[in-house]
Write a protein that holds these residues in place. Structure first.
Motif, PDB file in Angstrom:
ATOM      1  N   GLY A 133      10.007  23.084  49.175  1.00 18.41           N
ATOM      2  CA  GLY A 133       9.250  23.766  48.129  1.00 18.41           C
ATOM      3  C   GLY A 133      10.113  24.150  46.947  1.00 18.41           C
ATOM      4  O   GLY A 133       9.718  23.979  45.779  1.00 18.41           O
ATOM      5  N   PHE A 134      11.304  24.678  47.221  1.00 21.26           N
ATOM      6  CA  PHE A 134      12.240  24.975  46.131  1.00 21.26           C
ATOM      7  C   PHE A 134      12.539  23.716  45.323  1.00 21.26           C
ATOM      8  O   PHE A 134      12.509  23.718  44.086  1.00 21.26           O
ATOM      9  N   LYS A 135      12.848  22.660  46.042  1.00 21.85           N
ATOM     10  CA  LYS A 135      13.256  21.417  45.380  1.00 21.85           C
ATOM     11  C   LYS A 135      12.134  20.842  44.532  1.00 21.85           C
ATOM     12  O   LYS A 135      12.367  20.356  43.412  1.00 21.85           O
ATOM     13  N   SER A 136      10.930  20.895  45.036  1.00 23.56           N
ATOM     14  CA  SER A 136       9.789  20.399  44.273  1.00 23.56           C
ATOM     15  C   SER A 136       9.565  21.229  43.014  1.00 23.56           C
ATOM     16  O   SER A 136       9.266  20.687  41.938  1.00 23.56           O
ATOM     17  N   ALA A 137       9.734  22.542  43.124  1.00 24.50           N
ATOM     18  CA  ALA A 137       9.451  23.432  41.989  1.00 24.50           C
ATOM     19  C   ALA A 137      10.396  23.216  40.816  1.00 24.50           C
ATOM     20  O   ALA A 137      10.024  23.460  39.666  1.00 24.50           O
ATOM     21  N   VAL A 138      11.621  22.765  41.095  1.00 25.01           N
ATOM     22  CA  VAL A 138      12.602  22.608  40.002  1.00 25.01           C
ATOM     23  C   VAL A 138      13.039  21.159  39.830  1.00 25.01           C
ATOM     24  O   VAL A 138      14.065  20.884  39.211  1.00 25.01           O
ATOM     25  N   ALA A 139      12.234  20.227  40.349  1.00 25.19           N
ATOM     26  CA  ALA A 139      12.618  18.813  40.289  1.00 25.19           C
ATOM     27  C   ALA A 139      12.713  18.283  38.865  1.00 25.19           C
ATOM     28  O   ALA A 139      13.382  17.267  38.628  1.00 25.19           O
ATOM     29  N   ASP A 140      12.063  18.947  37.904  1.00 23.45           N
ATOM     30  CA  ASP A 140      12.127  18.476  36.520  1.00 23.45           C
ATOM     31  C   ASP A 140      13.390  18.935  35.803  1.00 23.45           C
ATOM     32  O   ASP A 140      13.632  18.542  34.665  1.00 23.45           O
ATOM     33  N   ARG A 141      14.194  19.742  36.463  1.00 23.57           N
ATOM     34  CA  ARG A 141      15.443  20.222  35.854  1.00 23.57           C
ATOM     35  C   ARG A 141      16.529  19.158  35.968  1.00 23.57           C
ATOM     36  O   ARG A 141      16.564  18.389  36.943  1.00 23.57           O
ATOM     37  N   PRO A 142      17.462  19.113  35.005  1.00 25.10           N
ATOM     38  CA  PRO A 142      18.588  18.179  35.133  1.00 25.10           C
ATOM     39  C   PRO A 142      19.352  18.433  36.430  1.00 25.10           C
ATOM     40  O   PRO A 142      19.458  19.578  36.899  1.00 25.10           O
ATOM     41  N   GLU A 143      19.924  17.374  36.993  1.00 23.32           N
ATOM     42  CA  GLU A 143      20.617  17.492  38.277  1.00 23.32           C
ATOM     43  C   GLU A 143      21.720  18.546  38.274  1.00 23.32           C
ATOM     44  O   GLU A 143      21.834  19.307  39.260  1.00 23.32           O
ATOM     45  N   PRO A 144      22.533  18.677  37.218  1.00 22.56           N
ATOM     46  CA  PRO A 144      23.556  19.733  37.254  1.00 22.56           C
ATOM     47  C   PRO A 144      22.964  21.132  37.359  1.00 22.56           C
ATOM     48  O   PRO A 144      23.562  22.017  37.996  1.00 22.56           O
ATOM     49  N   GLU A 145      21.802  21.367  36.751  1.00 24.34           N
ATOM     50  CA  GLU A 145      21.156  22.672  36.868  1.00 24.34           C
ATOM     51  C   GLU A 145      20.627  22.889  38.278  1.00 24.34           C
ATOM     52  O   GLU A 145      20.721  23.998  38.827  1.00 24.34           O
ATOM     53  N   GLN A 146      20.069  21.842  38.872  1.00 24.71           N
ATOM     54  CA  GLN A 146      19.620  21.956  40.256  1.00 24.71           C
ATOM     55  C   GLN A 146      20.802  22.256  41.179  1.00 24.71           C
ATOM     56  O   GLN A 146      20.729  23.143  42.043  1.00 24.71           O
ATOM     57  N   ARG A 147      21.892  21.534  40.999  1.00 22.67           N
ATOM     58  CA  ARG A 147      23.070  21.767  41.840  1.00 22.67           C
ATOM     59  C   ARG A 147      23.589  23.201  41.672  1.00 22.67           C
ATOM     60  O   ARG A 147      24.031  23.830  42.646  1.00 22.67           O
ATOM     61  N   ALA A 148      23.534  23.728  40.457  1.00 26.25           N
ATOM     62  CA  ALA A 148      23.959  25.112  40.241  1.00 26.25           C
ATOM     63  C   ALA A 148      23.134  26.070  41.098  1.00 26.25           C
ATOM     64  O   ALA A 148      23.678  26.943  41.789  1.00 26.25           O
ATOM     65  N   MET A 149      21.822  25.907  41.098  1.00 21.84           N
ATOM     66  CA  MET A 149      20.948  26.842  41.810  1.00 21.84           C
ATOM     67  C   MET A 149      21.020  26.678  43.325  1.00 21.84           C
ATOM     68  O   MET A 149      20.886  27.650  44.069  1.00 21.84           O
ATOM     69  N   PHE A 150      21.204  25.446  43.781  1.00 19.86           N
ATOM     70  CA  PHE A 150      21.234  25.197  45.214  1.00 19.86           C
ATOM     71  C   PHE A 150      22.614  25.366  45.837  1.00 19.86           C
ATOM     72  O   PHE A 150      22.727  25.532  47.055  1.00 19.86           O
ATOM     73  N   CYS A 151      23.668  25.330  45.020  1.00 21.35           N
ATOM     74  CA  CYS A 151      25.011  25.304  45.607  1.00 21.35           C
ATOM     75  C   CYS A 151      26.043  26.078  44.786  1.00 21.35           C
ATOM     76  O   CYS A 151      26.637  27.040  45.267  1.00 21.35           O
ATOM     77  N   ASP A 152      26.266  25.651  43.554  1.00 18.54           N
ATOM     78  CA  ASP A 152      27.433  26.121  42.810  1.00 18.54           C
ATOM     79  C   ASP A 152      27.379  27.606  42.482  1.00 18.54           C
ATOM     80  O   ASP A 152      28.420  28.284  42.495  1.00 18.54           O
TER      81      ASP A 152
END
Length: 301
Positions: free
Chosen positions: A273-292
């Motif tokens: 659900g998290f991943k689907s909600a922010v799938a339109d974000r650039p990959e570096p932004e997704q990686r920031a929220m999920f990991c970095d």
């Protein structure tokens, strides 16, 4: 833009391990059952340990985790840290710890010094309590002079503060952030937007917007279950996207709140659900929220 669900490493910024057979947790005993926002929680009044957690997280590239205090025996807050360190030694998890600290207690200086001496503790938590509903009179411990004297010691030890409080008390959190700008506040569970009515969501968003103006506040998007609803129902995706819009992708961390949120959904349902909600974000932004961001905030190798 990415357009694809995130597939990179995940650092779960908020979860728990416990074993009530060997360590005392008053709320996990038959005698200590408490009113709980998800209702009947008998299913989690049992051991929950790293092997089961890893099985729950399978398929989501788990690269690290943050253990948050579990309302362990309040007479022994440092014992919980020793227990978490033992789990780390035996199982390789957790990577960081949010310790228990009662900021208005006479032993707060000793407890915080003990936490600061740990190689795992990065933050502490003390839930500030009332009021229990919007408009209810009274203030939380965030406005109590004794509690604030304990809070003032956090900066001395380089410790953050994990704040779990509902959105209608966030004006007090704004004052706390402004009065102690050197201490990072990590808002737990997205400000607890359990009321999914139009009025409730509007109040939540207004309160979160005021808090987001404080540069020394970050947010964990977690704890979004609602009693009696499927996890994805009731504006969950909108809440995720609004939290990201308000705080920005550099100040958001995703987290499972397992095993507590297993009462509402599987680990896969929550993280998908998290991943689907922010799938339109650039990959570096997704990686920031999920990991970095979790690695940075909790100083994980």
């Amino acid at each position: 833009m990415s357009g694809a669900p995130y597939a990179g490493p995940v650092v779960d910024a908020h979860h728990h391990f416990w074993d009530p057979r060997v360590n005392h947790h008053p709320w996990l005993t038959e005698a200590g059952v408490i009113p709980f926002r998800y209702g009947d929680y008998r299913a989690i009044r049992r051991p929950y340990l790293p092997d089961e957690y890893r099985a729950d997280a399978a398929g989501h590239n788990l690269a690290g985790s943050v253990y948050v205090e579990t309302e362990w025996d309040p007479q022994d807050p440092l014992g919980e840290v020793r227990y978490a360190a033992l789990l780390r030694e035996r199982h390789g998890l957790p990577d960081a710890v949010v310790g228990q600290a009662w900021l208005d207690r006479g032993d707060v200086a000793e407890v915080l010094a003990g936490h600061a001496a740990s190689v795992l503790v990065r933050s502490v938590r003390h839930k500030p309590g009332r009021p229990k509903a919007p408009g209810e009179p009274g203030q939380t411990l965030m406005s109590d002079p004794d509690w604030r004297r304990g809070y003032a010691l956090l900066a001395r030890h380089g410790l953050h503060f994990d704040l779990q409080t509902p959105w209608w008390t966030l004006d007090e959190a704004v004052r706390l952030a402004e009065d102690f700008p050197e201490t990072l506040i990590i808002l737990n569970h997205t400000g607890l937007p359990a009321d999914r009515s139009a009025e409730g969501l509007a109040g939540w968003r207004e309160a979160m917007a005021r808090l987001a103006e404080c540069a020394n506040v970050v947010v964990k998007v977690s704890g979004l279950g609602v009693r009696g609803q499927s996890w994805a129902a009731g504006w969950t995706g909108w809440i995720i996207r609004e939290a990201v819009a308000l705080f920005g992708t550099a100040r958001v961390m995703f987290a499972s709140n397992f095993p507590v949120d297993s009462l509402c959904a599987s680990f896969d349902e929550i993280y998908s659900g998290f991943k689907s909600a922010v799938a339109d974000r650039p990959e570096p932004e997704q990686r920031a929220m999920f990991c970095d961001n979790a690695r940075r905030v909790y100083r994980i190798g």
